[in-house]
Design an enzyme around this catalytic site. Structure first.
Site: not given
Ligand code: ATR
Length: 494
Positions: A36, A200, A204, A236, A281, A285, A306, A321, A462
């Site tokens: 760049r 940038s 990303q 997360s 989440t 929920k 969840n 949970d 999960q």
């Protein structure tokens, strides 16, 4: 990953020396390095371009295009790069780049279009228009995903293009899945900075994560997708933890961050992506409940899910949970007959209270808004007391299930230190790993338990629902604590 998908490592350094060093240290998995040039303050083009290494892509964005170059300097710089023999040259659609596009020089041209504010309504028309100008050039279309469904429009655009002719993906948090799936959908290239390098563009994904976490080079039509649905989802830990576990067991699933503000926004993805399971989440929920075909006992009792499993087109909801919330306590002491003071009356508190009652604990609830505590007490069989009674209140364990103290508000705490009188203090917040509440409780001699244990326990449950395999707990713990995944061992391609 189709062999024709170029891996382009983006360098957005602000000095010539830094960019030269970064170029020479390019990731071995990159095919091309994008320089760049507009972002370099003291640009010495000859010095930069004389470095020998991977093929170079010269890019100069003007200020109008979200870059740093003055429009007057832009063309001259591109021309010099071309003359110096760069292998790729980025030109902007709609600029007066015709002469450069069709002119001399052996560089492969990329005709690009960026929209940092949204995704145009008619992507196909834009593509057709660009194709007319592009000639032999690759076309690149990058837009900001306003809605989750923009991902699907980008996918459809890629699928409709001639193989190897179009690079396309979406920016922003909602666009992340397209950066991971673009090669599968037929994009001719993917763009990524190295981890820790300057960004940038929004959303990303570092090149190391694309390969080591998302195993982008081994995503194929048979790869099953999982994801975490929420808003916001940028911070997360779930993609890190689940992908690390999937990679460790070499399972052909990928787990994506799926950001959507409303269920209506998310529904097209649910039906059109090859999703076989979801973590759910905030704030979905409860709002997801009407869309599910069945609920397990825990989800039904708590009134929230969840976890969702999709089998064919049937959606089943689970709640891991409650079980995960009590696991860190149960591993330390018996909960039968124990007395727990729980702060909060939101969704997290509700799951926890159900888990504690299930274990035979006696629960007293405290909440800023007393009516919510009373409602939860009534529906769960716990009791509630006014917030002021918390001062010096001694239970066997004090549990924080409010959001107070969570990043970025890490200086806050739900209870003044001098009020803490319980010997065990458990905070279900996992970011930061040790909250101010825990620090202060520890200083007062309490045993403290942080939220990462619960986080990993619910993720492990999960994982088992998603894959039917025992969760690699150690791997998940290390990923939750921020350990970077190592490159997957080279295995036989499937
Ligand atoms: P979650 O589903 O994560 O529990 P929630 O339903 O928004 O999220 O609940 C957040 C909990 O944190 C609630 O108990 C909330 O108290 P109120 O019911 O009074 O809103 C509690 N909470 C949030 N901010 C708080 C604050 N500044 N002081 C005390 N409690 C707070």
């Amino acid at each position: 990953m189709p062999a024709r998908c170029l891996v382009i490592q983006v360098l957005a350094c602000d000095t010539t020396d830094a960019m030269r060093r970064a170029y020479l240290a390019a990731d071995p998995r990159a095919d091309v390095v994008e320089l760049r040039l507009d972002l370099v303050r003291n640009l010495d083009l000859d010095r930069l371009l004389s470095a020998r290494g991977k093929p170079k892509l010269a890019t100069v964005r003007s200020r109008q295009q979200g870059g740093g170059a003055r429009p007057a300097d832009r063309e001259a710089l591109l021309r010099r790069a071309l003359e110096a023999g760069v292998e790729y040259l980025d030109l902007e659609f709609g600029e007066h780049d015709q002469a450069l596009l069709k002119g001399q020089g052996r560089a492969r041209r990329i005709l690009s279009y960026h929209d940092f504010n949204g995704t145009p309504a008619d992507l196909q028309a834009l593509h057709r228009e660009m194709r007319q100008d592009a000639g032999e050039a690759l076309v690149k279309i990058v837009t900001f995903a306003d809605a989750a469904s923009d991902l699907l429009r980008m996918r459809d655009l890629l699928r409709s293009a001639a193989p190897g002719s179009l690079v396309a993906f979406c920016m922003g948090a909602k666009g992340i899945p397209s950066r991971i799936l673009a090669p599968l959908w037929g994009s001719a290239a993917l763009y990524a900075p190295a981890r820790g390098a300057a960004d940038s563009a929004p959303g990303q994904v570092p090149l190391e994560d694309l390969f080591d976490l998302y195993r982008v080079d081994r995503i194929g039509p048979g790869t099953r997708l999982l994801g975490v649905l929420g808003f916001p989802i940028g911070h997360s830990l779930s993609p890190r933890v689940h992908n690390a576990a999937l990679g460790a067991l070499d399972l052909d699933y990928r787990y994506l961050p799926l950001e959507a503000r409303t269920m209506a926004e998310f529904l097209p993805l649910l039906s059109e992506l090859r999703l076989s399971g979801l973590s759910v989440t905030l704030p979905h929920k409860e709002t997801i409940l009407p869309h599910l075909d069945a609920l397990d006992d825990s989800a039904r009792r708590i009134g929230a899910v969840n976890t969702v499993i999709k089998i064919w087109n049937r959606l089943e909801g689970f709640n891991t949970d409650a079980e995960a919330g009590v696991a860190p306590l149960r591993s330390r002491r018996t909960l039968q007959g124990a007395h727990a003071a729980v702060l909060g009356a939101g969704g997290a508190a509700r799951a926890l209270v159900h888990g504690l009652m299930q274990e035979g604990a006696r629960v007293t609830l405290f909440n800023r808004t007393p009516s919510r505590a009373r409602d939860l007490a009534r529906s769960s069989g716990a009791r509630s007391l006014p917030w002021s009674r918390l001062r010096g209140f001694r239970a066997d364990v004090l549990v924080n299930a409010t959001s107070v103290g969570m990043a970025p508000d890490i200086d806050r705490t739900p209870v003044p230190a001098s009020w803490i009188a319980s010997p065990v203090v458990y905070d279900i917040i996992y970011n930061p790993a040790e909250t101010r509440l825990l620090r202060e409780a520890r200083a007062r001699g309490a045993e403290v338990i942080g939220g990462l244990e619960m986080f990993v326990a619910q993720a492990a449950a999960q994982f088992e629902l998603f894959t039917g395999r025992a969760a690699p707990l150690e791997v998940m713990h290390r990923a939750a604590q921020g350990e970077q995944p190592s490159p997957p061992a080279r295995r036989r391609r499937r």
